[in-house]
Design a protein around this motif. Structure first.
Motif, PDB file in Angstrom:
ATOM      1  N   PHE A 144       5.196 -54.159 -17.788  1.00 37.39           N
ATOM      2  CA  PHE A 144       4.859 -52.783 -17.233  1.00 37.39           C
ATOM      3  C   PHE A 144       3.938 -52.039 -18.058  1.00 37.39           C
ATOM      4  O   PHE A 144       3.265 -50.811 -17.789  1.00 37.39           O
ATOM      5  N   GLN A 147       0.781 -50.943 -16.286  1.00 40.05           N
ATOM      6  CA  GLN A 147       0.759 -49.886 -15.377  1.00 40.05           C
ATOM      7  C   GLN A 147       0.457 -48.546 -16.136  1.00 40.05           C
ATOM      8  O   GLN A 147       0.155 -47.774 -15.414  1.00 40.05           O
ATOM      9  N   ASN A 264       4.087 -45.331 -15.561  1.00 39.65           N
ATOM     10  CA  ASN A 264       2.775 -45.694 -14.563  1.00 39.65           C
ATOM     11  C   ASN A 264       1.491 -44.722 -15.109  1.00 39.65           C
ATOM     12  O   ASN A 264       1.611 -44.442 -16.391  1.00 39.65           O
ATOM     13  N   ARG A 265       0.499 -44.481 -14.278  1.00 39.37           N
ATOM     14  CA  ARG A 265      -0.635 -43.703 -15.078  1.00 39.37           C
ATOM     15  C   ARG A 265      -0.218 -42.137 -15.535  1.00 39.37           C
ATOM     16  O   ARG A 265      -1.276 -41.864 -16.102  1.00 39.37           O
TER      17      ARG A 265
END
Length: 350
Positions: A144, A147, A264-265
């Motif tokens: 991950f 990501q 995430n971003r």
């Protein structure tokens, strides 16, 4: 596969890797007047030690860090730095005048009537091969990580050298082993704060002369993996050595965030927090094996060699320097000599 010719050099034994395991194996083969060569992918002895983070010191005192035939110099009760280890390994290879081929990376190992070792410098042949590259060649970073926000500086602990590499702002250290703890301590010596991510509960062990005597002098570290003591030691999580965790965790600049589960971003999701201001991540998440260059049916599903104290079921193929190859001491600088002596006796008979 490279073209096999009668002019390809032939050795009784090829040692792959010029670290402490390879040097210890060479010591015993040299004593037996065997024809051997060490293949080292780097351009110098001690390269892997040299590339580790600047502040690294050994957890074992100098008296327990000697290779066969040459005591570790200096005060035996001190904890050597990584640079002292590099100097020691270089001096060891020089004093023994060991035959090392530098800048020689092994591409593949295959056995027919003998072993064919294809390298970046050409093809070599041998009756025996001792793999001394260690168990964990490839840094492990969770998938991950790709990501996360691209503005975050991400380093594996093997690429981290010093705090000056980091961007200003919060640094998340992921991984509760000794490297992770040492890196957190170092970051807290600089201006700023740190976030520390790990699973479960960390346990510490003091690192003093009494502890060293108990672990090494009284035989705990050398207890066989098949003995009750060895089985008990191996079943326990690795302790954090020499750090006062209570004091460290009380530092107001440190925030414990539990396990890192994803991201995430915009955010990083941890067990006890959601983080949105991290500027750096240091993945102290360990390594994974990569022996795909060895063409042999001796590996388990995890890619780890199946062996009995370094001896595989493929005649002539041996491993040295693996953690818990025979005991807790097997993967350490001062413990590899015992296993090297054992392996060398078998190699000499072959």
């Amino acid at each position: 596969m490279a073209l096999i010719t009668n002019t390809s050099p032939f050795y009784h034994t090829i040692i792959i890797g010029g670290g402490q395991a390879g040097l210890a194996a060479a010591y015993y083969l040299q004593k037996q007047n065997k024809d051997f060569v060490i293949l080292e992918a780097a351009s110098e002895i001690g390269h892997s030690w040299k590339n580790r983070y600047d502040s690294l010191t050994l957890f074992t005192s100098a008296r327990y860090n000697s290779l066969p035939g040459m005591p570790f110099p200096g005060n035996p009760d001190r904890f050597p730095t990584k640079d002292e280890v590099v100097d020691y390994l270089k001096n060891y290879a020089t004093r023994l005048m060991l035959p090392v081929l530098f800048d020689t990376r092994v591409i593949s190992v295959h056995k027919s009537d003998f072993f064919l070792v294809t390298t970046t410098k050409g093809l070599l042949r041998a009756k025996n091969v001792i793999v001394c590259t260690g168990a964990f060649q490839e840094p492990f970073i969770p998938a991950f990580s790709n990501q996360l926000n691209t503005s975050i500086l991400q380093l594996h602990s093997s690429d981290y050298k010093r705090p000056s590499q980091l961007k200003p702002g919060d640094t998340l250290v992921v991984g509760g082993g000794n490297s992770g703890v040492q890196i957190v301590e170092e970051i807290l010596n600089e201006p700023g704060s740190a976030l520390f991510s790990f699973s479960g509960k960390l346990k510490a062990m003091p690192n003093n002369r009494l502890t060293q005597l108990l672990v090494f002098g009284c035989g705990l570290a050398s207890a066989s993996i098949h003995s009750p003591v060895g089985k008990w030691l191996k079943s326990r999580p690795e302790p954090v050595i020499g750090t006062d965790l209570k004091k460290l965790f009380a530092d107001p600049r440190l925030r414990l965030v539990g396990r890192t589960n994803g991201g995430n971003r915009l955010e990083i999701f941890c067990e006890n927090a959601t983080l949105d201001s991290v500027q750096n991540i240091i993945w102290a998440t360990g390594f994974k094996p990569d022996f795909t260059w060895i063409d042999a049916d001796i590996f388990n599903k995890a890619g780890y060699p199946e062996h009995e104290r370094g001896v595989t079921r493929l005649k002539g193929l041996y491993f040295l320097g693996l953690p818990w190859m025979h005991s807790r001491f097997s993967g350490l600088l001062g413990g590899v000599g015992k296993d090297a002596e054992y392996i060398s006796k078998l190699v000499v008979r072959n």
